[in-house]
Design a protein around this motif. Structure first.
Motif: not given
Length: 233
Positions: A45-47, A51-52, A2-4, A25-28
Motif C-alpha cells: 500500500x505504501x508503494x 491501493x487502499x 476500474x474499482x476492484x 493503474x486500477x483502484x484497488x
C-alpha cells in the motif's frame, strides 16, 4: 480506471491479485480482518497510491455491512469483486468434527454470500460489474464422481455450495447487469495449497486475471478453470 474489491487480500492469492492489479493503474480496495497485522499488504500500500486497505471480517455481518456502507456512502462503484477469502480443513468425513465443518462453511460459503449481498449497491452503480467467486475443482460434484480423491469434506461441500451461489446469483442479478462466475485458481503454492502444489501463486494469479479480463457477458453463471476451460458443476 476500474474499482476492484478483493477479500482476503492479506496473503496468498488475494495479496498477489493486489500486486498484479496495482500495476495496471486500477483502484484497488484490499480487505482483510486485521489490517494492522497485514505487513505485506501495508508495504504494498505504501508503494501504490491506488491501493487502499479496509477492514472486513467475512464471518461478521456487521463488519461486512459497515465496510460496504462506507464505500457506498462515498458514492463509489465496484466494477470487479474478487470473493477470495477462504479457509480449508483437509480432514475426511470420519475425522472432521461438526464444529470444524461449520467453520469452513461459515467462511467459504456464508462469508462469500455476505460479501456479495452487501456489495450489491456498489456493484449496481457500475456499468459493467463482475463478481468472481474463487472456487475449486474440489467443488465440482461431477469431477468428484470420477476420482478416488478423498478428504477435505467440509471444503469440498463449501465450494460446491459456492458454485450454486454463483449460478443462482447470476440469474437473480442479471436484471441489474451484474455478472457472476466461479473460477478455480488451480493447485497453488500458498499456505492452503502447500509447497508441493502445481503453480506458484504469481502464475496462478496471472492466469486468473487473463481469464477474467477476457470474459463476455453471455459467460455469466459459468465455472472456469485457471486456463479458461469450463469445469462441470
Amino acid at each position: 480506471m476500474k474499482t476492484i474489491f478483493i477479500s482476503g487480500a492479506n496473503r496468498g492469492i488475494g495479496l498477489e491479485l493486489c500486486r498484479q492489479l496495482c500495476d495496471r493503474g486500477d483502484h484497488i480496495i484490499a480487505s482483510c480482518r486485521n489490517p494492522s497485522l497485514a505487513d505485506d499488504l501495508q508495504t504494498l500500500c505504501r508503494k501504490n497510491p491506488h491501493l487502499e486497505i479496509v477492514r472486513l471480517d467475512v464471518n461478521d455481518e456487521k463488519s461486512v455491512n459497515d465496510c460496504f456502507s462506507r464505500i457506498h456512502q462515498r458514492g463509489a462503484a465496484i466494477d470487479r469483486l474478487f470473493n477470495n477469502a477462504g479457509i480449508i480443513d483437509w480432514r475426511g468425513i470420519e475425522q472432521v468434527d461438526a464444529d470444524a465443518f461449520s467453520k469452513v462453511l461459515q467462511t467459504n460459503l456464508r462469508g462469500a454470500f455476505l460479501v456479495l449481498l452487501h456489495a450489491l449497491p456498489c456493484l449496481r452503480r457500475s456499468s459493467n460489474a463482475w463478481v468472481f467467486n474463487l472456487s475449486s475443482r474440489l467443488g465440482s460434484i461431477e469431477l468428484r464422481g470420477k476420482t478416488h480423491l478423498g478428504g477435505a469434506i467440509a471444503y469440498q461441500c463449501s465450494k460446491a455450495g459456492l458454485n450454486m451461489l454463483t449460478k443462482q446469483a447470476a440469474v437473480d442479478l442479471a436484471q441489474y447487469g451484474v455478472k457472476v462466475i466461479s473460477i478455480s485458481p488451480g493447485w497453488v503454492r500458498t499456505e492452503m495449497g502447500g509447497p508441493d502444489a502445481k503453480y506458484p501463486v504469481s502464475e496462478s494469479v496471472s492466469k486468473i486475471i487473463e481469464v477474467t479480463e477476457g470474459l463476455t457477458d453471455h459467460q455469466t453463471g459459468e465455472f472456469f478453470g485457471e486456463n479458461g476451460e469450463i469445469i462441470p458443476w
